[in-house]
Write an enzyme that holds these catalytic residues in place. Structure first.
Site, short mmCIF file in Angstrom:
data_model
loop_
_atom_site.label_atom_id
_atom_site.label_comp_id
_atom_site.label_asym_id
_atom_site.label_seq_id
_atom_site.Cartn_x
_atom_site.Cartn_y
_atom_site.Cartn_z
N VAL A 1 0.85 -1.19 0.00
CA VAL A 1 0.00 0.00 0.00
C VAL A 1 0.89 1.24 0.00
CG1 VAL A 1 -1.95 -1.11 1.15
CG2 VAL A 1 -0.18 -0.04 2.53
N CYS A 2 0.34 2.34 -0.47
CA CYS A 2 1.06 3.61 -0.49
C CYS A 2 1.33 4.06 0.94
CB CYS A 2 0.24 4.67 -1.22
SG CYS A 2 0.17 4.39 -3.00
N PRO A 3 2.47 4.64 1.23
CA PRO A 3 3.54 5.06 0.33
C PRO A 3 4.62 3.99 0.10
CG PRO A 3 4.03 5.91 2.49
CD PRO A 3 2.70 5.15 2.60
N THR B 1 4.51 1.47 -1.76
CA THR B 1 4.59 1.12 -3.18
C THR B 1 5.67 1.94 -3.88
OG1 THR B 1 2.76 2.64 -3.60
CG2 THR B 1 2.22 0.30 -3.43
#
Length: 83
Positions: free
Chosen positions: A17-19, A21
C-alpha cells in the site's frame, strides 16, 4: 493484455500500500544500471496514480503499459521504468 517483456527484472508491488509502493519501486529502480528497464506490477487506483508520477518526478522514464487483463481495467497494471 501484456504478455511479453523486454524488461530485465520484474517488481510486484500488488500486495503493498502507499507510500510503500513508491519506496519499493524507487529502491528497485536505483539498483538498475543506466538504460536498464524494470517492469512493475501494481494495482489500479492510488498506486497507479502515484508511483508513475513520483518516479517521473525523480527523473526516470515511465512507460505506461496498461492493465494485465483488458477485461479488468481496474485490476493489476504494468508499467515500465527506464533508469
Amino acid at each position: 493484455m501484456i504478455t511479453d517483456t523486454d524488461a530485465l527484472s520484474l517488481l510486484d508491488i500488488t500486495t503493498q500500500v502507499c507510500p510503500i509502493t513508491f519506496v519499493r519501486a524507487k529502491l528497485a529502480v536505483e539498483k538498475l544500471k543506466s538504460g536498464e528497464t524494470l517492469e512493475i506490477r501494481l494495482n489500479s487506483g492510488e498506486p497507479l496514480r502515484n508511483v508513475p508520477r513520483s518516479l517521473a518526478e525523480h527523473g526516470y522514464t515511465v512507460v505506461m503499459c496498461g492493465p494485465e487483463r483488458r477485461d479488468q481495467p481496474e485490476g493489476v497494471h504494468r508499467i515500465r521504468v527506464i533508469k
